[in-house]
Design a protein around this motif. Structure first.
Motif, PDB file in Angstrom:
ATOM      1  N   ASN A 177      52.798  87.276   0.040  1.00 18.64           N
ATOM      2  CA  ASN A 177      53.115  88.316  -0.949  1.00 18.64           C
ATOM      3  C   ASN A 177      54.553  88.821  -0.888  1.00 18.64           C
ATOM      4  O   ASN A 177      54.835  89.975  -1.210  1.00 18.64           O
ATOM      5  CB  ASN A 177      52.128  89.483  -0.818  1.00 18.64           C
ATOM      6  CG  ASN A 177      50.727  89.077  -1.219  1.00 18.64           C
ATOM      7  OD1 ASN A 177      50.523  88.555  -2.310  1.00 18.64           O
ATOM      8  ND2 ASN A 177      49.760  89.280  -0.324  1.00 18.64           N
ATOM      9  N   ILE A 178      55.465  87.941  -0.502  1.00 20.68           N
ATOM     10  CA  ILE A 178      56.899  88.241  -0.539  1.00 20.68           C
ATOM     11  C   ILE A 178      57.617  86.894  -0.600  1.00 20.68           C
ATOM     12  O   ILE A 178      57.139  85.904  -0.032  1.00 20.68           O
ATOM     13  CB  ILE A 178      57.357  89.072   0.694  1.00 20.68           C
ATOM     14  CG1 ILE A 178      58.766  89.663   0.477  1.00 20.68           C
ATOM     15  CG2 ILE A 178      57.299  88.238   1.966  1.00 20.68           C
ATOM     16  CD1 ILE A 178      58.789  90.858  -0.443  1.00 20.68           C
ATOM     17  N   ASP A 179      58.732  86.827  -1.309  1.00 21.06           N
ATOM     18  CA  ASP A 179      59.435  85.548  -1.430  1.00 21.06           C
ATOM     19  C   ASP A 179      60.202  85.182  -0.174  1.00 21.06           C
ATOM     20  O   ASP A 179      60.266  84.020   0.224  1.00 21.06           O
ATOM     21  CB  ASP A 179      60.371  85.590  -2.641  1.00 21.06           C
ATOM     22  CG  ASP A 179      59.601  85.693  -3.947  1.00 21.06           C
ATOM     23  OD1 ASP A 179      58.837  84.751  -4.254  1.00 21.06           O
ATOM     24  OD2 ASP A 179      59.725  86.720  -4.642  1.00 21.06           O
TER      25      ASP A 179
ATOM     26  N   VAL B 125      61.896  87.151   3.758  1.00 17.58           N
ATOM     27  CA  VAL B 125      62.086  88.326   4.602  1.00 17.58           C
ATOM     28  C   VAL B 125      63.328  88.096   5.464  1.00 17.58           C
ATOM     29  O   VAL B 125      63.535  86.994   5.985  1.00 17.58           O
ATOM     30  CB  VAL B 125      60.868  88.583   5.522  1.00 17.58           C
ATOM     31  CG1 VAL B 125      61.091  89.857   6.339  1.00 17.58           C
ATOM     32  CG2 VAL B 125      59.590  88.683   4.722  1.00 17.58           C
TER      33      VAL B 125
ATOM     34  N   HIS C 260      61.569  88.773  -4.777  1.00 21.23           N
ATOM     35  CA  HIS C 260      61.586  89.934  -3.893  1.00 21.23           C
ATOM     36  C   HIS C 260      61.853  89.525  -2.443  1.00 21.23           C
ATOM     37  O   HIS C 260      61.202  88.614  -1.916  1.00 21.23           O
ATOM     38  CB  HIS C 260      60.262  90.687  -3.997  1.00 21.23           C
ATOM     39  CG  HIS C 260      60.068  91.327  -5.331  1.00 21.23           C
ATOM     40  ND1 HIS C 260      59.533  90.639  -6.412  1.00 21.23           N
ATOM     41  CD2 HIS C 260      60.370  92.572  -5.792  1.00 21.23           C
ATOM     42  CE1 HIS C 260      59.507  91.437  -7.466  1.00 21.23           C
ATOM     43  NE2 HIS C 260      59.999  92.606  -7.125  1.00 21.23           N
TER      44      HIS C 260
ATOM     45  N   GLU D 131      62.331  96.550   0.489  1.00 18.72           N
ATOM     46  CA  GLU D 131      62.059  95.408  -0.382  1.00 18.72           C
ATOM     47  C   GLU D 131      63.037  95.453  -1.542  1.00 18.72           C
ATOM     48  O   GLU D 131      63.169  96.480  -2.208  1.00 18.72           O
ATOM     49  CB  GLU D 131      60.615  95.458  -0.885  1.00 18.72           C
ATOM     50  CG  GLU D 131      60.227  94.276  -1.770  1.00 18.72           C
ATOM     51  CD  GLU D 131      58.798  94.370  -2.255  1.00 18.72           C
ATOM     52  OE1 GLU D 131      58.561  94.080  -3.456  1.00 18.72           O
ATOM     53  OE2 GLU D 131      57.916  94.748  -1.452  1.00 18.72           O
TER      54      GLU D 131
ATOM     55  N   GLU E   9      64.607  93.589  -5.070  1.00 18.80           N
ATOM     56  CA  GLU E   9      64.461  92.611  -6.141  1.00 18.80           C
ATOM     57  C   GLU E   9      65.785  91.901  -6.361  1.00 18.80           C
ATOM     58  O   GLU E   9      66.832  92.553  -6.551  1.00 18.80           O
ATOM     59  CB  GLU E   9      64.009  93.282  -7.438  1.00 18.80           C
ATOM     60  CG  GLU E   9      63.774  92.299  -8.580  1.00 18.80           C
ATOM     61  CD  GLU E   9      63.346  92.962  -9.881  1.00 18.80           C
ATOM     62  OE1 GLU E   9      63.394  92.280 -10.923  1.00 18.80           O
ATOM     63  OE2 GLU E   9      62.977  94.148  -9.847  1.00 18.80           O
TER      64      GLU E   9
ATOM     65  N   LYS F 293      61.404 100.571  -1.803  1.00 18.83           N
ATOM     66  CA  LYS F 293      61.641  99.443  -2.704  1.00 18.83           C
ATOM     67  C   LYS F 293      62.859  99.696  -3.584  1.00 18.83           C
ATOM     68  O   LYS F 293      63.118 100.823  -3.997  1.00 18.83           O
ATOM     69  CB  LYS F 293      60.397  99.189  -3.558  1.00 18.83           C
ATOM     70  CG  LYS F 293      59.173  98.804  -2.736  1.00 18.83           C
ATOM     71  CD  LYS F 293      57.998  98.422  -3.624  1.00 18.83           C
ATOM     72  CE  LYS F 293      56.806  97.980  -2.792  1.00 18.83           C
ATOM     73  NZ  LYS F 293      55.668  97.525  -3.631  1.00 18.83           N
TER      74      LYS F 293
ATOM     75  N   TRP G 182      52.886  90.861   3.584  1.00 15.04           N
ATOM     76  CA  TRP G 182      53.825  91.944   3.277  1.00 15.04           C
ATOM     77  C   TRP G 182      53.128  93.165   2.693  1.00 15.04           C
ATOM     78  O   TRP G 182      53.548  94.288   2.889  1.00 15.04           O
ATOM     79  CB  TRP G 182      54.905  91.431   2.326  1.00 15.04           C
ATOM     80  CG  TRP G 182      56.048  92.381   2.129  1.00 15.04           C
ATOM     81  CD1 TRP G 182      56.300  93.143   1.028  1.00 15.04           C
ATOM     82  CD2 TRP G 182      57.087  92.682   3.072  1.00 15.04           C
ATOM     83  NE1 TRP G 182      57.438  93.889   1.210  1.00 15.04           N
ATOM     84  CE2 TRP G 182      57.938  93.630   2.468  1.00 15.04           C
ATOM     85  CE3 TRP G 182      57.374  92.247   4.359  1.00 15.04           C
ATOM     86  CZ2 TRP G 182      59.063  94.145   3.105  1.00 15.04           C
ATOM     87  CZ3 TRP G 182      58.492  92.758   5.003  1.00 15.04           C
ATOM     88  CH2 TRP G 182      59.318  93.695   4.378  1.00 15.04           C
ATOM     89  N   HIS G 183      52.031  92.944   1.997  1.00 14.77           N
ATOM     90  CA  HIS G 183      51.305  94.055   1.374  1.00 14.77           C
ATOM     91  C   HIS G 183      50.737  95.038   2.397  1.00 14.77           C
ATOM     92  O   HIS G 183      50.426  96.179   2.050  1.00 14.77           O
ATOM     93  CB  HIS G 183      50.179  93.531   0.482  1.00 14.77           C
ATOM     94  CG  HIS G 183      50.656  93.032  -0.849  1.00 14.77           C
ATOM     95  ND1 HIS G 183      49.821  92.424  -1.766  1.00 14.77           N
ATOM     96  CD2 HIS G 183      51.885  93.053  -1.425  1.00 14.77           C
ATOM     97  CE1 HIS G 183      50.519  92.087  -2.845  1.00 14.77           C
ATOM     98  NE2 HIS G 183      51.773  92.453  -2.656  1.00 14.77           N
TER      99      HIS G 183
ATOM    100  N   GLY H  80      62.076  90.983   1.435  1.00 11.45           N
ATOM    101  CA  GLY H  80      61.732  92.067   2.337  1.00 11.45           C
ATOM    102  C   GLY H  80      62.698  92.128   3.506  1.00 11.45           C
ATOM    103  O   GLY H  80      63.399  91.153   3.804  1.00 11.45           O
TER     104      GLY H  80
END
Length: 221
Positions: free
Chosen positions: A178-180, A182, A134, A127, A129, A6, A146-147, A136
Motif C-alpha cells: 500500500n505504498i509505491d 519508502v 506515493h 507520505e 505524493e 501526508k 503502510w496502512h 513514504g
C-alpha cells in the motif's frame, strides 16, 4: 500528534530526500547548493537523526522550523528527548555515549527547549505524493503494510520505525504494501541501497563526509 503526516504533490518545484545529517549543517548546505535548491519552491524531506556526533547539531535541529524542511523522528532525537526530559541517569549516559556532547556548547535548558519544540514538527512518518504516486518516509524501518501507520493502535510499532534493522539485516526484498516506495536512513551504507521498494540513503555523513540527497523522482524510477 498523528503518527503520519501526508503531503500533496509539489506543483511549484521539486522534492528531495536527504539521509541522516548528524550535525553536518555545512555538508547539507553544500548538497543543496549543488542541486540549486530553491527554498521558495522546493521541499526537503529528512529521514531523521538531525543531531548528535556533529558540532552543528543545534543548527540542524533548527531546520525543523523552516517552511521548506520536513523531517521525521530519528532515534537520536528520541535519545536526546529521553535524556533532557528525564535528567541525569541512564538516559543521559546513553545519549552522551551516542554523540550528545554538543549539548554543552549551548546549555541543557536551551537545547531541551528547542528539541521539544522541534519534535512537534517531526512525526514518525511522512507520505509524499510525487507524479501521481506515493513515497513514504520513516527513520529506520517501515511496517510490512503502510496502512498500519494510520491505525490508532499502531503505537506498539513505534520502536521499529525509529530503531528497526531487521529488514536490512535479512536483506529482505519483500515489498511494503500500500505504498509505491519508502525512504529510510538509520543504517550506514557505503552507498544507497534498495531492497524491494525500500530505499536506504544513510551514507554516514558524520564519519564519511558523504551526505546523500536524492530527487524524489529518482526514487520512483
Amino acid at each position: 500528534m498523528s503518527l503520519i503526516t501526508k503531503h500533496e504533490a509539489n506543483t511549484k518545484g521539486r522534492d528531495f530526500f536527504v539521509g541522516d545529517i548528524h550535525g553536518q549543517y555545512a555538508l547539507l548546505m553544500e548538497a543543496m547548493a549543488r542541486v540549486e535548491f530553491d527554498k521558495t519552491r522546493d521541499r526537503l524531506f529528512s529521514v531523521g537523526d538531525l543531531i548528535d556526533r556533529g558540532s552543528e547539531s543545534f543548527e540542524c535541529l533548527s531546520l525543523a522550523f523552516e517552511p521548506w524542511f520536513y523531517g521525521v523522528r530519528g532515534n537520536h532525537e528520541m535519545l536526546a528527548y529521553d535524556a533532557l526530559n528525564e535528567g541525569a541517569g541512564q538516559a543521559w549516559d546513553l545519549w552522551q555515549i551516542n554523540g550528545g556532547s554538543w549539548v554543552y556548547l549551548h546549555g541543557v535548558h536551551e537545547v531541551r527547549t528547542i528539541l521539544n519544540a522541534a519534535l512537534e514538527h517531526q512525526p514518525y512518518a511522512r507520505e509524499v505524493e510525487v507524479e501521481g504516486k506515493h513515497i513514504g518516509m520513516v527513520h529506520a524501518e517501515p511496517p510490512h503494510d503502510w496502512h498500519l501507520l494510520q491505525l490508532e493502535d499502531h503505537s506498539a510499532g513505534l520502536e521499529s520505525l525509529v530503531w528497526g534493522r531487521k529488514r536490512i539485516r535479512q536483506m529482505d526484498t519483500t515489498l511494503v504494501a500500500n505504498i509505491d516506495a519508502v525512504v529510510v536512513g538509520h543504517t550506514i551504507l557505503e552507498q544507497p541501497e534498495t531492497l524491494g521498494n525500500v530505499h536506504y540513503i544513510d551514507t554516514g555523513a558524520f564519519c564519511t563526509g558523504r551526505l546523500t540527497m536524492i530527487d524524489a523522482r529518482e526514487v520512483l524510477s
